[in-house]
Design a protein around this motif. Structure first.
Motif, PDB file in Angstrom:
ATOM      1  N   GLU A   1      11.655  -1.368  -1.878  1.00 25.30           N
ATOM      2  CA  GLU A   1      12.389  -1.723  -3.101  1.00 25.30           C
ATOM      3  C   GLU A   1      12.223  -0.646  -4.161  1.00 25.30           C
ATOM      4  O   GLU A   1      13.202  -0.245  -4.809  1.00 25.30           O
ATOM      5  N   LEU A   2      11.001  -0.140  -4.326  1.00 26.71           N
ATOM      6  CA  LEU A   2      10.750   0.919  -5.312  1.00 26.71           C
ATOM      7  C   LEU A   2      11.455   2.222  -4.935  1.00 26.71           C
ATOM      8  O   LEU A   2      12.012   2.901  -5.805  1.00 26.71           O
ATOM      9  N   MET A   3      11.457   2.564  -3.640  1.00 27.35           N
ATOM     10  CA  MET A   3      12.152   3.791  -3.219  1.00 27.35           C
ATOM     11  C   MET A   3      13.653   3.671  -3.443  1.00 27.35           C
ATOM     12  O   MET A   3      14.294   4.630  -3.894  1.00 27.35           O
ATOM     13  N   CYS A   4      14.213   2.505  -3.153  1.00 26.46           N
ATOM     14  CA  CYS A   4      15.646   2.298  -3.406  1.00 26.46           C
ATOM     15  C   CYS A   4      15.937   2.437  -4.901  1.00 26.46           C
ATOM     16  O   CYS A   4      16.929   3.075  -5.279  1.00 26.46           O
ATOM     17  N   ASP A   5      15.087   1.844  -5.723  1.00 29.18           N
ATOM     18  CA  ASP A   5      15.262   1.958  -7.173  1.00 29.18           C
ATOM     19  C   ASP A   5      15.270   3.425  -7.602  1.00 29.18           C
ATOM     20  O   ASP A   5      16.126   3.843  -8.385  1.00 29.18           O
ATOM     21  N   ARG A   6      14.328   4.205  -7.107  1.00 30.99           N
ATOM     22  CA  ARG A   6      14.251   5.625  -7.483  1.00 30.99           C
ATOM     23  C   ARG A   6      15.468   6.405  -6.992  1.00 30.99           C
ATOM     24  O   ARG A   6      16.007   7.232  -7.737  1.00 30.99           O
ATOM     25  N   LEU A   7      15.888   6.150  -5.760  1.00 34.47           N
ATOM     26  CA  LEU A   7      17.061   6.863  -5.234  1.00 34.47           C
ATOM     27  C   LEU A   7      18.324   6.498  -6.012  1.00 34.47           C
ATOM     28  O   LEU A   7      19.185   7.347  -6.236  1.00 34.47           O
TER      29      LEU A   7
ATOM     30  N   PRO B   1       4.468   6.041  -1.955  1.00 35.13           N
ATOM     31  CA  PRO B   1       3.532   5.746  -0.858  1.00 35.13           C
ATOM     32  C   PRO B   1       3.309   4.245  -0.751  1.00 35.13           C
ATOM     33  O   PRO B   1       3.501   3.513  -1.712  1.00 35.13           O
ATOM     34  N   ARG B   2       2.940   3.798   0.416  1.00 29.69           N
ATOM     35  CA  ARG B   2       2.632   2.378   0.561  1.00 29.69           C
ATOM     36  C   ARG B   2       1.165   2.216   0.924  1.00 29.69           C
ATOM     37  O   ARG B   2       0.548   3.128   1.473  1.00 29.69           O
ATOM     38  N   GLU B   3       0.652   1.069   0.601  1.00 28.05           N
ATOM     39  CA  GLU B   3      -0.739   0.774   0.920  1.00 28.05           C
ATOM     40  C   GLU B   3      -0.888   0.640   2.427  1.00 28.05           C
ATOM     41  O   GLU B   3      -0.080  -0.008   3.078  1.00 28.05           O
ATOM     42  N   LYS B   4      -1.933   1.251   2.961  1.00 33.25           N
ATOM     43  CA  LYS B   4      -2.193   1.185   4.398  1.00 33.25           C
ATOM     44  C   LYS B   4      -3.666   0.869   4.628  1.00 33.25           C
ATOM     45  O   LYS B   4      -4.500   1.072   3.758  1.00 33.25           O
ATOM     46  N   ILE B   5      -3.945   0.395   5.830  1.00 33.69           N
ATOM     47  CA  ILE B   5      -5.327   0.162   6.207  1.00 33.69           C
ATOM     48  C   ILE B   5      -5.903   1.461   6.763  1.00 33.69           C
ATOM     49  O   ILE B   5      -5.175   2.424   7.012  1.00 33.69           O
ATOM     50  N   THR B   6      -7.208   1.495   6.984  1.00 33.10           N
ATOM     51  CA  THR B   6      -7.836   2.673   7.566  1.00 33.10           C
ATOM     52  C   THR B   6      -7.701   2.630   9.080  1.00 33.10           C
ATOM     53  O   THR B   6      -7.502   1.556   9.670  1.00 33.10           O
ATOM     54  N   PRO B   7      -7.837   3.777   9.735  1.00 31.88           N
ATOM     55  CA  PRO B   7      -7.809   3.781  11.205  1.00 31.88           C
ATOM     56  C   PRO B   7      -8.911   2.895  11.806  1.00 31.88           C
ATOM     57  O   PRO B   7      -8.685   2.219  12.813  1.00 31.88           O
ATOM     58  N   VAL B   8     -10.082   2.867  11.179  1.00 33.17           N
ATOM     59  CA  VAL B   8     -11.178   2.032  11.676  1.00 33.17           C
ATOM     60  C   VAL B   8     -10.786   0.559  11.616  1.00 33.17           C
ATOM     61  O   VAL B   8     -11.006  -0.193  12.580  1.00 33.17           O
TER      62      VAL B   8
END
Length: 190
Positions: free
Chosen positions: A111-117, A174-181
């Motif tokens: 949604e935020l990326m669409c808003d910016r574009l 950027p979006r929130e992601k978990i760690t590889p661990v």
């Protein structure tokens, strides 16, 4: 000895084919097994398994084994790391909860990326238009690129990413992601 493909994507994430079409392709080229490892979703696995069962019931030879999988998008020190899980229980409650959380985070980011574009680049794009263009898909920047090409804003994916979708552009969120661990722990539990 027949080959296997342990990393495929359907249009449930950033692939271009349905899970059934991938099974058909795997059957046609004689794969012994195929893992469906869509990004942050297991939504296509049951369709692939059902299609395999239907093909076998019809007596079609060389139908591949379907390996249930997922590709989790993770981050470590600002670097994107994709972790593939194979032979997972797609009905595992903690996994499905985590995938639902990923979808919510991805939707907010989209949604935020669409808003910016729309606001900064002047493109006729909204989250609703993007989801309508790719129903049922887990939207990735690859979908944005295809959308921008289809609308005539860019000529190819390279231009889409270099000008509008890359991490160094003003439109990127950027979006929130978990760690590889965390991803490995999640996969091992299911």
């Amino acid at each position: 000895m027949r080959a296997v493909d342990l990393h495929t994507h359907s249009y449930k994430s950033d692939g271009s084919k349905s899970p059934s079409e991938l099974v058909d392709m795997a059957t046609n080229i004689g794969l012994a097994a195929m893992a469906l490892t869509d990004h942050d979703t297991t939504d296509g696995v049951e369709e692939a398994v059902a299609h395999v069962a239907a093909l076998r019931a019809e007596g079609i030879p060389n139908v591949p084994e379907i390996i249930p999988g997922v590709e989790l998008s993770t981050d470590r020190w600002g670097v994107d790391i994709h972790v593939v899980g194979l032979y997972i229980d797609i009905h595992n409650a903690p996994l499905q909860k985590a995938l639902t959380d990923f979808v919510v985070r991805r939707e907010k980011r989209n949604e935020l990326m669409c808003d910016r574009l729309r606001e900064l680049a002047g493109f006729d794009i909204s989250y609703e238009k993007l989801t309508a263009a790719y129903p049922g898909a887990v939207l990735t920047r690859a979908h944005y690129a295809t959308y921008l090409i289809d609308k005539g804003y860019v000529k190819d994916k390279k231009e889409a990413f270099s000008q509008y979708l890359g991490e160094d552009t003003p439109y990127f969120v950027p979006r929130e992601k978990i760690t590889p661990v965390d991803a490995v722990h999640l996969i091992l539990r299911c």
